[in-house]
Design a protein around this motif. Structure first.
Motif, PDB file in Angstrom:
ATOM      1  N   GLY A  36       0.801  -1.217   0.000  1.00 40.66           N
ATOM      2  CA  GLY A  36       0.000   0.000   0.000  1.00 40.66           C
ATOM      3  C   GLY A  36       0.827   1.256   0.000  1.00 40.66           C
ATOM      4  O   GLY A  36       1.879   1.333   0.643  1.00 40.66           O
ATOM      5  N   LEU A  37       0.381   2.217  -0.777  1.00 40.81           N
ATOM      6  CA  LEU A  37       0.950   3.556  -0.763  1.00 40.81           C
ATOM      7  C   LEU A  37      -0.241   4.511  -0.812  1.00 40.81           C
ATOM      8  O   LEU A  37      -1.340   4.108  -1.170  1.00 40.81           O
TER       9      LEU A  37
ATOM     10  N   MET B  30       3.515   1.908   8.440  1.00 44.10           N
ATOM     11  CA  MET B  30       3.470   2.909   9.511  1.00 44.10           C
ATOM     12  C   MET B  30       3.831   2.266  10.859  1.00 44.10           C
ATOM     13  O   MET B  30       4.606   2.816  11.630  1.00 44.10           O
TER      14      MET B  30
ATOM     15  N   LYS C 133      -1.215  17.671   3.184  1.00 39.10           N
ATOM     16  CA  LYS C 133      -2.049  16.811   2.332  1.00 39.10           C
ATOM     17  C   LYS C 133      -3.460  17.396   2.214  1.00 39.10           C
ATOM     18  O   LYS C 133      -4.030  17.413   1.133  1.00 39.10           O
TER      19      LYS C 133
ATOM     20  N   TYR D 270      -7.883  -5.800   7.419  1.00 42.13           N
ATOM     21  CA  TYR D 270      -8.224  -5.311   6.097  1.00 42.13           C
ATOM     22  C   TYR D 270      -9.548  -5.921   5.645  1.00 42.13           C
ATOM     23  O   TYR D 270      -9.728  -7.120   5.695  1.00 42.13           O
TER      24      TYR D 270
ATOM     25  N   GLU E 293      -7.587   1.830   3.811  1.00 41.46           N
ATOM     26  CA  GLU E 293      -7.893   1.617   2.391  1.00 41.46           C
ATOM     27  C   GLU E 293      -6.622   1.535   1.547  1.00 41.46           C
ATOM     28  O   GLU E 293      -6.560   0.818   0.564  1.00 41.46           O
ATOM     29  N   ASN E 294      -5.625   2.303   1.926  1.00 39.08           N
ATOM     30  CA  ASN E 294      -4.377   2.303   1.150  1.00 39.08           C
ATOM     31  C   ASN E 294      -3.405   1.208   1.586  1.00 39.08           C
ATOM     32  O   ASN E 294      -2.324   1.083   1.020  1.00 39.08           O
ATOM     33  N   ARG E 295      -3.776   0.463   2.630  1.00 39.62           N
ATOM     34  CA  ARG E 295      -2.921  -0.640   3.112  1.00 39.62           C
ATOM     35  C   ARG E 295      -1.539  -0.145   3.558  1.00 39.62           C
ATOM     36  O   ARG E 295      -0.540  -0.821   3.343  1.00 39.62           O
ATOM     37  N   THR E 296      -1.486   1.023   4.130  1.00 43.32           N
ATOM     38  CA  THR E 296      -0.199   1.578   4.518  1.00 43.32           C
ATOM     39  C   THR E 296       0.117   1.355   5.997  1.00 43.32           C
ATOM     40  O   THR E 296       1.205   1.696   6.452  1.00 43.32           O
TER      41      THR E 296
ATOM     42  N   ASP F 106      -8.126   6.145   5.375  1.00 42.81           N
ATOM     43  CA  ASP F 106      -7.157   6.183   4.267  1.00 42.81           C
ATOM     44  C   ASP F 106      -6.038   5.176   4.474  1.00 42.81           C
ATOM     45  O   ASP F 106      -5.623   4.486   3.557  1.00 42.81           O
ATOM     46  N   GLU F 107      -5.546   5.112   5.709  1.00 47.51           N
ATOM     47  CA  GLU F 107      -4.458   4.180   6.022  1.00 47.51           C
ATOM     48  C   GLU F 107      -4.914   2.747   5.786  1.00 47.51           C
ATOM     49  O   GLU F 107      -4.161   1.911   5.308  1.00 47.51           O
TER      50      GLU F 107
END
Lengths: 305, 406
Positions: A85-86, B213, B14, B387, B206-209, B203-204
């Motif tokens: 993911g980004l 992190m 952002k 997720y 959904e974006n799989r980040t 967002d974190e």
């Protein structure tokens, strides 16, 4: 004795009633590429997450970079998770700089290092594009950069070749070898056995939450070699005494030997035959693919003790 | 600590670089400016600039016949014209030369009666006060200068509460509504920031980040940085609003009488500033928890909408505040953590809010915020790695209780 860069011992972890990891142990030594293998749902990713302190283990011991995981060590680790993911609505370059800053790199240093990586992975011309505008393969390569830009001592990569075409697979393979050559320690989780054979010196195979195979790749293969030989040559290779089965595969003969019969016995018997020309004679070792399947399916290679 | 600021800066930039933010933030000030311009245009264009006449049958308006313009007159002070008799003044009114005329009768000094004759509309207040000042100036010519000046100035009443915290000036009725507007702005700005925070958390997911992190910093640094960045966003929005309003009011006061006596209730602003941080942290904690539990932003927004109601509840009781500003309901809403900020803003100009209520309110909102942020961090840790799975209430409570991920 060398201190392991990472060590997990008898880890276990449950999510409610589901036991994700039962008993996983392995050690990763400095400068090696260590393969973490296992079928889907075996507990590889959960083990990695526990090792990296994303999850707390229910039981077991973990040591990373010489002790318990702490905040300072996070800057010395690069992690490419299975769940890629980004930030999709951000541009590539600022995203990578932001992620590098979270790993302790200054903005100036991140900006200095980034162009070389972007050029090498053919992303330089796309650096001002939003991440969502990049192809899946490009995003994958961008994440490889995010994992390595801060030059971590321990690199943990979960399925690093997923979604890459052969050219980029080769490129990432080369990068992994370079990282190893630079003295970094790499833990690689993957399903692609030929990559493991090509890159890893040692592996741990996890199945149903347990470490079921662990050690050097060559030793593991050797232990599964059992009573079989592979022969390349010309002549009649059928009906050799002490051979249970002889079959031809891509021009080579593979012979399964009966208990009590050794490779030497077969070699002698063949040497005594007329019209036999032997070009290659070797003890047959199974591929890691075979070992994986035998182990996971609970079957052993016929002659494996 | 360094990473907290990196995240805060990242979140701030952002959001503030998004077109939707610029539009959303500038829309309200622009709307305010547009309304102000409209009011000014209507006021100025609608102002009758013609002179006002007067017929001095009492023979009083002799010593002083012209007045210097004052601030009260606005940019276009009306001219006062003397007429020898009412017939001449009437002719001038009928021909449209003047907009109205006063008649000061011969027995004015005993009757104190003054007649105002106009054709269509009563002259504006500042024009009437100008004539009033002319009469006062002439009536006080025999007095010492300082006494005369004081008599001409008239009374300026300020009602102040016994403890000095509350005061109502006689300058402008608009002052009563200032706290209401501040409360309204707070609701819009803070709740929109809450929405941004919800989005920042989902967002974190959904974006799989989140895994990257989690292996770069603590969850506290991550959510703390996000909350801090978004608080800066909220303060930016408030700053833009305040600057626009102050400039708007300063310009508007040149044209609109009601704005001239406007003053900022500093004691209230200081009180609300004390409540701002814990209230914001409380909203932030709730939004982080919601964002961690859901799988996508849209789901979260539905829950967040319901939670926002907890903060805007006082608006539904405005009538109660007007009719009984010290009722038990008003007290409860003042000390209840989610409603204290807005209730204080709405009650401020209507009563003197007891000090104990504000202290209890501040303590409760601070304690609630600390508990909420602590719980949110635990829910975040558990929820973010699920997720595509919604966190059920049972799992959420277990996460809060034990801090476990599963």
């Amino acid at each position: 004795m060398t201190t392991p860069t990472a060590m997990v011992s008898h880890l276990s972890k449950s999510f409610g009633a589901v036991r994700a990891v039962e008993d996983v142990s392995f050690e990763v030594y400095p400068g090696e590429i260590f393969g973490l293998l296992g079928p889907n749902g075996a507990g590889k990713t959960t083990s990695i997450r526990m090792m990296l302190d994303i999850f707390n283990a229910d039981r077991g011991e973990i040591s990373v970079l010489g002790g318990k995981m702490d905040e300072a060590k996070k800057n010395r680790i690069g992690y490419l998770p299975e769940e890629r993911g980004l930030y999709k609505d951000l541009k590539l370059e600022p995203t990578l700089i932001f992620l590098a800053r979270l790993k302790g790199l200054s903005e100036a240093e991140a900006k200095r290092r980034l162009p070389d990586w972007l050029k090498r992975l053919d992303l330089y011309d796309h650096r001002y594009k939003k991440v969502q505008e990049l192809s899946k393969g490009m995003q994958q390569k961008a994440q490889v950069i995010a994992t390595l830009l801060h030059e971590p001592e321990l690199i943990v990569i979960d399925e690093p070749f997923a979604g890459l075409d052969p050219v980029n697979t080769r490129l990432v393979e080369d990068i992994i070898r370079e990282q190893q050559a630079a003295g970094r320690t790499i833990v690689m989780s993957t399903h692609q056995m030929h990559q493991v054979e090509a890159l890893c010196s040692r592996i741990a195979l996890i199945n149903k939450g347990r470490t079921v195979l662990y050690g050097e790749v060559d030793q593991i293969k050797h232990s599964f070699a059992g009573n079989a030989v592979t022969i390349t040559g010309q002549g009649d290779f059928l009906n050799v005494p002490g051979v249970l089965e002889a079959r031809q595969d891509n021009g080579d003969w593979r012979m399964s030997l009966a208990p009590g019969t050794g490779p030497q016995d077969v070699f002698k018997a063949l040497a005594a035959r007329d019209g036999i020309k032997i070009e290659r004679f070797e003890i047959a070792e199974p591929s890691l693919d075979d070992i994986f399947i035998w182990t996971v399916q609970g079957r052993q290679e016929p002659n494996h003790a | 600590m360094h990473k907290l600021w990196v995240v805060a800066k990242h979140e701030y930039l952002k959001i503030t670089r998004k077109r939707s933010f610029l539009f959303g933030t500038l829309a309200m000030p622009l709307f305010f400016v547009a309304i102000m311009v409209l009011v000014i245009v209507v006021m100025v264009a609608g102002e009758d600039q013609r002179p006002i006449g007067y017929v001095d049958q009492a023979g009083l308006l002799i010593a002083v016949t012209s007045l210097p313009p004052t601030e009260d007159d606005g940019p276009n002070p009306v001219e006062l014209l003397a007429f020898a008799n009412e017939a001449q003044a009437r002719t001038a009114l009928e021909t449209g030369r003047i907009q109205a005329y006063y008649v000061l009768p011969a027995d004015y000094l005993t009757s104190h009666d003054v007649q105002l004759v106009y054709w269509e509309e009563v002259p504006r207040g500042s024009a009437q006060r100008r004539f009033d000042r002319l009469v006062r100036a002439n009536l006080t010519t025999s007095l010492p200068a300082d006494v005369a000046a004081r008599a001409q100035q008239g009374i300026d009443l300020t009602a102040r509460s016994a403890d000095g915290r509350q005061e109502v000036g006689g300058d402008s009725i608009v002052n009563i509504f200032v706290p209401f507007f501040i409360g309204l702005f707070f609701s819009i700005v803070v709740l929109s920031s809450g929405s941004y925070l919800l989005e920042a958390v989902t967002d974190e997911k959904e974006n799989r980040t989140i895994e990257v992190m989690a292996t770069s910093m603590t969850s506290g640094q991550l959510i703390g940085g996000k909350a801090l960045g978004l608080m800066a966003v909220a303060l930016t929005q408030i700053g833009i609003l305040v600057v626009t309003i102050v400039i708007g009011v300063m310009i508007g006061a040149q044209f609109v009488e009601a704005l001239r006596g406007l003053s900022l209730p500093w004691s209230m602003l200081l009180t609300l500033a004390l409540f701002f941080v814990p209230t914001f942290a409380l909203i932030a904690g709730m939004m982080i928890a919601v964002g961690s539990m859901v799988t996508e932003t849209r789901q979260g927004q539905q829950i967040a909408g319901a939670l926002n109601m907890l903060f805007t509840l006082p608006f539904f009781f405005i009538i109660v505040f007007f009719t009984a500003p010290n009722s038990p309901l008003a007290t409860i809403l003042t000390i209840f953590p989610t409603t204290s900020f807005l209730t204080i803003a709405l009650r401020w100009s209507l009563t003197t809010i007891p000090m104990w209520e504000m202290v209890v309110g501040l303590v409760l909102v601070t304690v609630s915020a600390i508990c909420m942020v602590w719980a949110a961090a635990r829910i975040f840790r558990m929820g973010m790695l699920r997720y595509g799975q919604r966190l059920d209430l049972k799992s959420m409570l277990r996460a809060v209780r034990t801090g476990a991920e599963g």
